[in-house]
Design a protein around this motif. Sequence first.
Motif, PDB file in Angstrom:
ATOM      1  N   ASP A 163      51.731  96.629  20.866  1.00  0.00           N
ATOM      2  CA  ASP A 163      52.411  95.631  20.031  1.00  0.00           C
ATOM      3  C   ASP A 163      51.594  94.350  19.857  1.00  0.00           C
ATOM      4  N   TRP A 164      50.677  94.071  20.778  1.00  0.00           N
ATOM      5  CA  TRP A 164      49.907  92.830  20.729  1.00  0.00           C
ATOM      6  C   TRP A 164      48.502  93.022  20.162  1.00  0.00           C
ATOM      7  N   MET A 165      48.108  94.249  19.949  1.00  0.00           N
ATOM      8  CA  MET A 165      46.744  94.520  19.496  1.00  0.00           C
ATOM      9  C   MET A 165      46.532  94.070  18.055  1.00  0.00           C
ATOM     10  N   GLY A 166      45.450  93.374  17.824  1.00  0.00           N
ATOM     11  CA  GLY A 166      45.137  92.847  16.501  1.00  0.00           C
ATOM     12  C   GLY A 166      45.497  91.387  16.342  1.00  0.00           C
ATOM     13  N   LEU A 167      46.399  90.897  17.201  1.00  0.00           N
ATOM     14  CA  LEU A 167      46.857  89.517  17.074  1.00  0.00           C
ATOM     15  C   LEU A 167      45.741  88.529  17.441  1.00  0.00           C
ATOM     16  N   SER A 168      44.944  88.856  18.444  1.00  0.00           N
ATOM     17  CA  SER A 168      43.852  87.958  18.842  1.00  0.00           C
ATOM     18  C   SER A 168      42.832  87.833  17.714  1.00  0.00           C
ATOM     19  N   PHE A 169      42.508  88.927  17.044  1.00  0.00           N
ATOM     20  CA  PHE A 169      41.569  88.900  15.927  1.00  0.00           C
ATOM     21  C   PHE A 169      42.117  88.054  14.788  1.00  0.00           C
ATOM     22  N   CYS A 170      43.408  88.185  14.524  1.00  0.00           N
ATOM     23  CA  CYS A 170      44.042  87.427  13.443  1.00  0.00           C
ATOM     24  C   CYS A 170      44.030  85.925  13.756  1.00  0.00           C
ATOM     25  N   ILE A 171      44.438  85.550  14.963  1.00  0.00           N
ATOM     26  CA  ILE A 171      44.474  84.136  15.345  1.00  0.00           C
ATOM     27  C   ILE A 171      43.060  83.555  15.367  1.00  0.00           C
ATOM     28  N   GLY A 172      42.118  84.290  15.951  1.00  0.00           N
ATOM     29  CA  GLY A 172      40.743  83.814  16.021  1.00  0.00           C
ATOM     30  C   GLY A 172      40.128  83.604  14.652  1.00  0.00           C
ATOM     31  N   SER A 173      40.412  84.498  13.718  1.00  0.00           N
ATOM     32  CA  SER A 173      39.868  84.381  12.366  1.00  0.00           C
ATOM     33  C   SER A 173      40.445  83.170  11.647  1.00  0.00           C
ATOM     34  N   PHE A 174      41.758  82.978  11.737  1.00  0.00           N
ATOM     35  CA  PHE A 174      42.380  81.844  11.046  1.00  0.00           C
ATOM     36  C   PHE A 174      41.939  80.519  11.665  1.00  0.00           C
ATOM     37  N   ALA A 175      41.954  80.431  12.983  1.00  0.00           N
ATOM     38  CA  ALA A 175      41.567  79.179  13.636  1.00  0.00           C
ATOM     39  C   ALA A 175      40.119  78.813  13.310  1.00  0.00           C
ATOM     40  N   SER A 176      39.229  79.782  13.327  1.00  0.00           N
ATOM     41  CA  SER A 176      37.815  79.522  13.062  1.00  0.00           C
ATOM     42  C   SER A 176      37.571  79.166  11.602  1.00  0.00           C
ATOM     43  N   SER A 177      38.274  79.825  10.687  1.00  0.00           N
ATOM     44  CA  SER A 177      38.094  79.514   9.265  1.00  0.00           C
ATOM     45  C   SER A 177      38.618  78.109   8.940  1.00  0.00           C
ATOM     46  N   ILE A 178      39.704  77.701   9.593  1.00  0.00           N
ATOM     47  CA  ILE A 178      40.225  76.338   9.386  1.00  0.00           C
ATOM     48  C   ILE A 178      39.224  75.308   9.910  1.00  0.00           C
ATOM     49  N   TYR A 179      38.689  75.570  11.102  1.00  0.00           N
ATOM     50  CA  TYR A 179      37.670  74.655  11.638  1.00  0.00           C
ATOM     51  C   TYR A 179      36.461  74.592  10.705  1.00  0.00           C
ATOM     52  N   ALA A 180      36.006  75.754  10.230  1.00  0.00           N
ATOM     53  CA  ALA A 180      34.826  75.801   9.357  1.00  0.00           C
ATOM     54  C   ALA A 180      35.071  75.024   8.070  1.00  0.00           C
ATOM     55  N   ALA A 181      36.290  75.099   7.530  1.00  0.00           N
ATOM     56  CA  ALA A 181      36.609  74.368   6.301  1.00  0.00           C
ATOM     57  C   ALA A 181      36.540  72.867   6.524  1.00  0.00           C
ATOM     58  N   PHE A 182      37.096  72.388   7.644  1.00  0.00           N
ATOM     59  CA  PHE A 182      37.032  70.956   7.947  1.00  0.00           C
ATOM     60  C   PHE A 182      35.598  70.518   8.235  1.00  0.00           C
ATOM     61  N   ARG A 183      34.860  71.347   8.934  1.00  0.00           N
ATOM     62  CA  ARG A 183      33.470  71.012   9.257  1.00  0.00           C
ATOM     63  C   ARG A 183      32.631  70.904   7.977  1.00  0.00           C
ATOM     64  N   LEU A 184      32.794  71.878   7.085  1.00  0.00           N
ATOM     65  CA  LEU A 184      32.021  71.863   5.842  1.00  0.00           C
ATOM     66  C   LEU A 184      32.381  70.656   4.992  1.00  0.00           C
ATOM     67  N   THR A 185      33.674  70.325   4.920  1.00  0.00           N
ATOM     68  CA  THR A 185      34.115  69.168   4.137  1.00  0.00           C
ATOM     69  C   THR A 185      33.500  67.880   4.673  1.00  0.00           C
ATOM     70  N   ALA A 186      33.543  67.716   5.984  1.00  0.00           N
ATOM     71  CA  ALA A 186      32.979  66.515   6.605  1.00  0.00           C
ATOM     72  C   ALA A 186      31.466  66.448   6.409  1.00  0.00           C
ATOM     73  N   TYR A 187      30.808  67.561   6.522  1.00  0.00           N
ATOM     74  CA  TYR A 187      29.356  67.591   6.374  1.00  0.00           C
ATOM     75  C   TYR A 187      28.942  67.231   4.946  1.00  0.00           C
ATOM     76  N   LEU A 188      29.666  67.772   3.964  1.00  0.00           N
ATOM     77  CA  LEU A 188      29.309  67.519   2.569  1.00  0.00           C
ATOM     78  C   LEU A 188      29.607  66.075   2.148  1.00  0.00           C
TER      79      LEU A 188
END
Length: 492
Positions: A429-454
Amino acid sequence: MAGIGFHLQHLFSKETYSSKLKAYGFASLVTAGPWIIITAAIGLIQAVIGRFPAISSADKELFIFTVSYCFIFSQILFSTQQLTATRFVSDLIYEKKYNEIMPAFLGLTKTTSVLALCVWIPFALISPLPLLYKLVVLGLFLTVNQIWVLLLFLSAAKDYRTIGYGFLGGGAVAVFGTLLACLNQTALSFEAYSLPLILLLGFWVGMAVTLYTLFYTLLKTFPDWNTSGQFAYYSYFGKYPKLLAAGILYNLAIWVCTWIIWFGEGARVVEGSFLIHPYYDMAIFWSYLTILPTMVLFVVSIETRFYLKYKEYFNAVNHGGTLGQIKKAKEKMMTVLGQELQRVFRLQLIFTGVVVFFAGYIFEWLGLDQTFIQMFRITAMGALANGMLLILFLVMLYFDDQQGALNSAAMFFGINLVLTVLFLPGGLDWMGLSFCIGSFASSIYAAFRLTAYLKSLEYHTFCKPSPVKGVAEKRLEKLGRWLDGMDVRESR
């Protein structure tokens, strides 16, 4: 990929549906050729094998998971050199040193082959499979690794038709070879593992067809042969260590969840050689297939329309543009980048939403239960976020934000690793949830990082210090020269 993307734009510019369909087809093969080939070919091969009930499920599994392992671990192995070698080749093209591209190809080919052999040897020592089967595995593993190498160098090629037809031809040969093996299974099944061996051999021949087609395309693109300086790119490992770390961590992050889940509830071992988790492996496999629109649009849209504005900006920077011209070029570039990122995200969100909504109907019709369907829905949403993370990761590298790319990859890897370990006792029941959370959290961080850098792009463009040759770079450069010298001595 911009070289291919610009030529594909000619097909998209035509108003006929056939031209657009052809453009998307070629873009799919060029951007995700090996992925599409393994998906389509294995799907067709499974369908062919399914028509022959005399073939045991053990033989089917052995073949399918052997191919899967070859692709998974070749991707991990190639990630140790991918970004660094890409940067080196890009610099050669920018400096118009085309005669040094083939030596770099030879050096990368030799290094990749040695690394692949080092990965295969422990498998050969541990696996109880027959030696002949393990030797065919080595052949396929080396072939897939060389396909990755060729695709790196062919990113500058413009002959997308040959590349596309090469993948199609290889897949067709692999499926046809499987059909022949099934039709002659009585004659071929003379000892244990003989049928999986023949199936694997047929698939290897198909991938070899793709390999030689890509190699032919490379020779047409860069006809100047030169064998000196094959390992000159080694110095870039010390010059750009963050590229090396970012590439490895990103690819490890993709598979670390799978490796941990192979030891969880529902996992098992195939023929004493391959750890698998039938539910999760299949869920993540089909989930990554759903983000094909993101990969295609990245090449035909972001890396063409955005690249034109990107080039205008840096032309203004490098050729004495005024501050007003530079700011105006930056504004246009940022507008186009924002438009294209939103376009890709909207399309992928709609596509993933439709797939997730109809997943129950599709997979129930295929005979899969609700446990798998629920797992697929979670991993498909994770793949959506991972697709956006990949684009943001690559855009960071466009602007040479190597630290941002490294941070994003490290965050992706760390979250996936920790959460998968924490969620593993929860079972299916819990399999796949870590991949989903990790992907969303990292993509949100990457979006903020790219915005700040640009926002402070002018500072990074004008004030970023030039890299100083460090001890690691000097040692790796020396190692490269030593290998080049040894290669010359052997040729004599």
